[in-house]
Design an enzyme around this catalytic site. Sequence first.
Site, short mmCIF file in Angstrom:
data_model
loop_
_atom_site.label_atom_id
_atom_site.label_comp_id
_atom_site.label_asym_id
_atom_site.label_seq_id
_atom_site.Cartn_x
_atom_site.Cartn_y
_atom_site.Cartn_z
N HIS A 1 -0.20 -10.83 0.79
CA HIS A 1 1.11 -10.57 1.39
C HIS A 1 1.17 -11.56 2.55
CE1 HIS A 1 4.43 -8.00 2.99
NE2 HIS A 1 4.03 -8.57 4.11
N ASP B 1 8.40 -6.07 -7.11
CA ASP B 1 8.22 -5.48 -5.77
C ASP B 1 9.10 -4.23 -5.64
OD1 ASP B 1 7.35 -4.99 -3.23
OD2 ASP B 1 8.21 -6.78 -2.31
N HIS C 1 5.66 -0.34 -6.05
CA HIS C 1 5.26 0.72 -5.11
C HIS C 1 5.79 2.03 -5.69
CE1 HIS C 1 4.24 -2.20 -1.89
NE2 HIS C 1 5.20 -2.91 -2.43
N GLY D 1 13.03 -3.44 1.66
CA GLY D 1 12.68 -3.25 0.26
C GLY D 1 13.77 -2.64 -0.59
N ASP E 1 -0.94 -5.31 0.68
CA ASP E 1 0.50 -5.57 0.61
C ASP E 1 1.33 -4.60 1.46
OD1 ASP E 1 2.77 -7.04 -0.68
OD2 ASP E 1 3.30 -5.00 -1.21
#
Length: 425
Positions: A176, A304, A59, A323, A149
């Site tokens: 996801h 990720d 991301h 995250g 996701d």
Amino acid sequence: MKIAIQNGTIVNNNEKFKANVLIEGDRIVKITSDEIEADVKIDASGKFIMPGLIDMHVHFRDPGYEYKDDIISGSQAAVAGGVTTCLCMANTNPVNDNASITREMIRKARECGLIDLMPIAAISKGLGGKELVEMGDLIEAGAVAFSDDGLPVSSSSVMRAALEYSKMFGSFCISHSEDCSLCRQGVMHEGKVSAILGLKGMAREKEEIAVSRDMLLAKLTNAHIHIAHVSSEYSLKIIEMGRKEGINITCEVTPHHFSFSDDDILQNAYDANFKMSPPLREISDIKAIREALKSGLVDVIATDHAPHHNDEKIVEFDRAPFGIIGLQTLVPLTLKLVKEGVISLERMVELTSANAAKMLNLKDKGRIAEGMLADIAVIDPDIEYIYDEKINRSKSINSPLFGKNLKGAAVVTIKSGKIVYKFGE
Ligand SMILES: [Zn+2]
């Protein structure tokens, strides 16, 4: 300009040998045991020459949340981690659900010139889970796969249609896997530790039910489903079963899911840098993941990489976002698996580049060989350092490993024949 990498050990998915590598233009032109003349010489004694890593799950928060990371800082973190190709998820703002955003992401990465950025477009418009995106337009613009996701596609019929269309375009969907009706505002894995800490838990079944559904939809449509960030033992059992039945199912695991367990939340005083989705599970799950990395069941290690600003993470555990960043800790955590005898170096290359290149049909990546693109990570397995502000290239520092001693890193990264990173510079 000619670049020579000398005295290193070349590692591919099926071989390991000492040789010198000559790079000219954007290609590897020669692999030889002879001395080679070049304008720039890199001494790789005691180091591994691996194909540039391909991270199928990052991301970069661009557009929309550039204070966490943007395409430039994300690219810098990538090459500092030996990663030369990144697949970026679509949960940006605006969402990457149309060709103009896909094109803009690619343009910005090209201008920066450090990595190849391959956008993963959304499955549904605005990640709303209802209306499919224009897959053909997005593929034409450069999208390589589809995923909502961050959010699951809760409707089975929408997911079925997404699989059918993505197959028509020779692409695939990334699941996801989460059944949100079981979320109950959970903030960590539901088990003994969540009970001790008094935090709301998320049961493994939340993931396993969704993995089962998406596997069955892949069976129904004969399409390819890729399961993102598998975290539980039973998810792996389901995937193994599907594989045996001939269903086109692949999967990835993250370094944090094979390195940490929910017990680390207890040991680290609720540090929100141990908060991720799916959550860190139990030792038995880590064991199963490691076994699946060894056996070949897992196709890909993906980070990720999910940057969040420090202000968002230094709050109570249940208020922090999910995250952690991961691009610069991918190599040391994966090398640890090699050192512990879980996987071989060749398997490391398979998991970090060769399999992804195959899945994405990237014919000139994922291998150190003559004629291939010169995307290369020179890895020093023994270098020791503190992962701190000096080394971190991301705008965010949300990692449980920040400030810790690490061993092993990419010391030189080459992208399309250009040196794009040198450790310590
Ligand atoms: Zn996800």
